[in-house]
Scaffold this active site. Structure first.
Site, PDB file in Angstrom:
ATOM      1  N   THR A 198       0.846  -1.223   0.051  1.00 42.42           N
ATOM      2  CA  THR A 198      -0.098   0.057   0.069  1.00 42.42           C
ATOM      3  C   THR A 198       0.919   1.064   0.170  1.00 42.42           C
ATOM      4  O   THR A 198       1.966   1.239   0.294  1.00 42.42           O
ATOM      5  CB  THR A 198      -0.909  -0.083   1.058  1.00 42.42           C
ATOM      6  OG1 THR A 198      -1.767  -1.296   1.087  1.00 42.42           O
ATOM      7  CG2 THR A 198      -1.508   1.261   1.534  1.00 42.42           C
ATOM      8  N   ARG A 226     -13.330  -7.978  -2.653  1.00 41.32           N
ATOM      9  CA  ARG A 226     -12.915  -7.887  -1.532  1.00 41.32           C
ATOM     10  C   ARG A 226     -12.185  -6.407  -1.201  1.00 41.32           C
ATOM     11  O   ARG A 226     -11.739  -5.861  -1.732  1.00 41.32           O
ATOM     12  CB  ARG A 226     -11.338  -8.686  -1.381  1.00 41.32           C
ATOM     13  CG  ARG A 226     -10.586  -9.009  -0.132  1.00 41.32           C
ATOM     14  CD  ARG A 226      -9.365  -7.853  -0.080  1.00 41.32           C
ATOM     15  NE  ARG A 226      -8.612  -7.987   0.774  1.00 41.32           N
ATOM     16  CZ  ARG A 226      -7.699  -7.382   1.381  1.00 41.32           C
ATOM     17  NH1 ARG A 226      -7.305  -6.103   0.636  1.00 41.32           N
ATOM     18  NH2 ARG A 226      -7.058  -7.116   2.668  1.00 41.32           N
ATOM     19  N   VAL A 227     -12.644  -6.027  -0.054  1.00 38.74           N
ATOM     20  CA  VAL A 227     -12.232  -4.822   0.670  1.00 38.74           C
ATOM     21  C   VAL A 227     -11.262  -5.111   1.627  1.00 38.74           C
ATOM     22  O   VAL A 227     -11.494  -5.651   2.797  1.00 38.74           O
ATOM     23  CB  VAL A 227     -13.325  -4.018   0.801  1.00 38.74           C
ATOM     24  CG1 VAL A 227     -13.002  -2.635   1.583  1.00 38.74           C
ATOM     25  CG2 VAL A 227     -14.320  -3.553  -0.151  1.00 38.74           C
ATOM     26  N   GLY A 228     -10.223  -4.267   1.546  1.00 35.86           N
ATOM     27  CA  GLY A 228      -8.960  -4.551   2.831  1.00 35.86           C
ATOM     28  C   GLY A 228      -9.467  -3.312   4.035  1.00 35.86           C
ATOM     29  O   GLY A 228     -10.517  -2.652   3.866  1.00 35.86           O
ATOM     30  N   GLY A 288      -0.236  -3.451   5.552  1.00 34.28           N
ATOM     31  CA  GLY A 288      -0.019  -5.106   5.991  1.00 34.28           C
ATOM     32  C   GLY A 288      -1.213  -5.950   5.469  1.00 34.28           C
ATOM     33  O   GLY A 288      -1.922  -5.423   4.785  1.00 34.28           O
ATOM     34  N   GLY A 325      -4.637  -6.507   5.538  1.00 32.20           N
ATOM     35  CA  GLY A 325      -5.547  -5.752   5.942  1.00 32.20           C
ATOM     36  C   GLY A 325      -6.756  -6.655   6.977  1.00 32.20           C
ATOM     37  O   GLY A 325      -7.528  -5.902   7.811  1.00 32.20           O
TER      38      GLY A 325
HETATM   39  N1  ASP Z   1      -3.723  -3.421   3.940  1.00 38.88           N
HETATM   40  C1  ASP Z   1      -3.754  -3.565   2.343  1.00 38.88           C
HETATM   41  C2  ASP Z   1      -4.888  -4.306   2.185  1.00 38.88           C
HETATM   42  O1  ASP Z   1      -5.052  -5.426   2.956  1.00 38.88           O
HETATM   43  C3  ASP Z   1      -2.612  -4.192   1.748  1.00 38.88           C
HETATM   44  C4  ASP Z   1      -1.443  -3.525   1.953  1.00 38.88           C
HETATM   45  O2  ASP Z   1      -1.202  -2.823   2.965  1.00 38.88           O
HETATM   46  O3  ASP Z   1      -0.257  -4.012   0.967  1.00 38.88           O
HETATM   47  O4  ASP Z   1      -5.493  -4.073   1.229  1.00 38.88           O
END
Ligand code: ASP
Length: 288
Positions: free
Chosen positions: A158, A186-188, A209, A211
């Site tokens: 991210t 899917r939503v993080g 991280g 999510g």
């Molecule tokens: N936190 C993001 C998600 O789960 C992914 C990431 O941080 O790389 O969508």
């Protein structure tokens, strides 16, 4: 107006150990210097974090914006959120397809609608009505970086920024392509206010991280709660929130800035592409 300002950015908690990130670090260095110049000139934290995240999206160097990876059906669905700590106004988009800058769409949700989060087709319609720049040819626009081919299915990347401006206001912004090979729809944590993104009068936080764990830990808002109810310092609060994520089985990192200008970047994953800069002369850029 004080002379104090502080800014931090991240490019995700999923760097590959041993890979050379000098390009990403050089890019983050340039963004920090530009953001520092703007904050010192009196630009609001909210505008600075939005611009910084838009540049990170546009760089194609991280798994967000142009660098986003497709979902398991080959479609690009992106999430983003922005929050103004002074007013606690917030805007977010989830599973947005077809626009260059999800963070611009999140800002449009905040400023042009009475809502906080708009998903899917509704987000797309809003972005179009607001005249935001569209991706004309996804196959040509998205240039998924080589990590996509090298890494296992659920890795991270991210982008985000947090800032304190010279008016004493805090803001946070986060944008992502989500985890690799995610299920359509899917939503993080990124667009969920309080999970991946948070700003109030105590702190501004942007997370990266896995999510699902950050959602279950309400990680970003937990940093503020630890300060507010537990009397923690910002450093202790970030560590506590990340420990909670780890306790649930997750990993990742966070950047945070406090009302006094304290800057924290911490992670329990293999690394965190990050940069921190303040008006007192602090300047750190690193990956591992
Ligand atoms: N936190 C993001 C998600 O789960 C992914 C990431 O941080 O790389 O969508």
């Amino acid at each position: 107006m004080s002379k104090k300002w502080a800014i931090a950015l991240h490019g995700g908690a999923g760097p590959i150990f041993g890979r050379d990130y000098s390009r990403e670090e050089a890019h983050m260095t340039g963004l920090l210097k530009e953001a520092g110049r703007r904050l010192a000139a009196g630009v609001a934290a909210l505008d600075v974090v939005e611009a910084m995240v838009a540049d990170l999206e546009d760089s194609g160097l991280h798994l967000a914006g142009k660098g986003a990876a497709p979902n398991s059906e080959g479609r690009f669905e992106l999430d983003a959120a922005i929050m103004d700590g002074r007013t606690r106004n917030a805007g977010a988009v989830a599973a947005l397809s077809g626009f260059l800058s999800p963070i611009a769409a999140a800002r449009a949700v905040m400023e042009r609608t009475p809502h906080v989060l708009i998903a899917g087709e509704g987000a797309r319609m809003l972005a179009r009505n607001c005249g935001l720049d569209e991706v004309v040819d996804p196959a040509a626009y998205y240039k998924p970086i080589e990590e996509r081919c090298l890494l296992p299915a659920r890795t991270m990347g991210t982008v985000g920024a947090v800032a304190l401006d010279t008016y004493g206001d805090l803001a946070a912004a986060t944008s992502t392509g989500g985890v690799l090979s995610k299920t359509p729809g899917r939503v993080g944590d990124t667009p969920l206010i309080g999970a991946g993104t948070w700003a109030d009068e105590r702190c501004a936080v942007s997370c990266t991280g896995l999510g699902e764990y950050f959602i279950r830990a309400a990680a970003a808002a937990d940093v503020s709660a630890r300060i507010r109810y537990g009397g923690s310092t910002l450093e202790e609060a970030v560590q506590g929130a990340l420990d909670d994520v780890k306790h649930l089985g997750g990993e990742g990192g966070m950047i945070a800035v406090g009302a006094d200008g304290t800057l924290i970047a911490n992670f329990n994953s293999g690394g965190l592409k990050r940069g921190l800069m303040d008006s007192e002369g602090r300047f750190d850029v690193g990956t591992f």
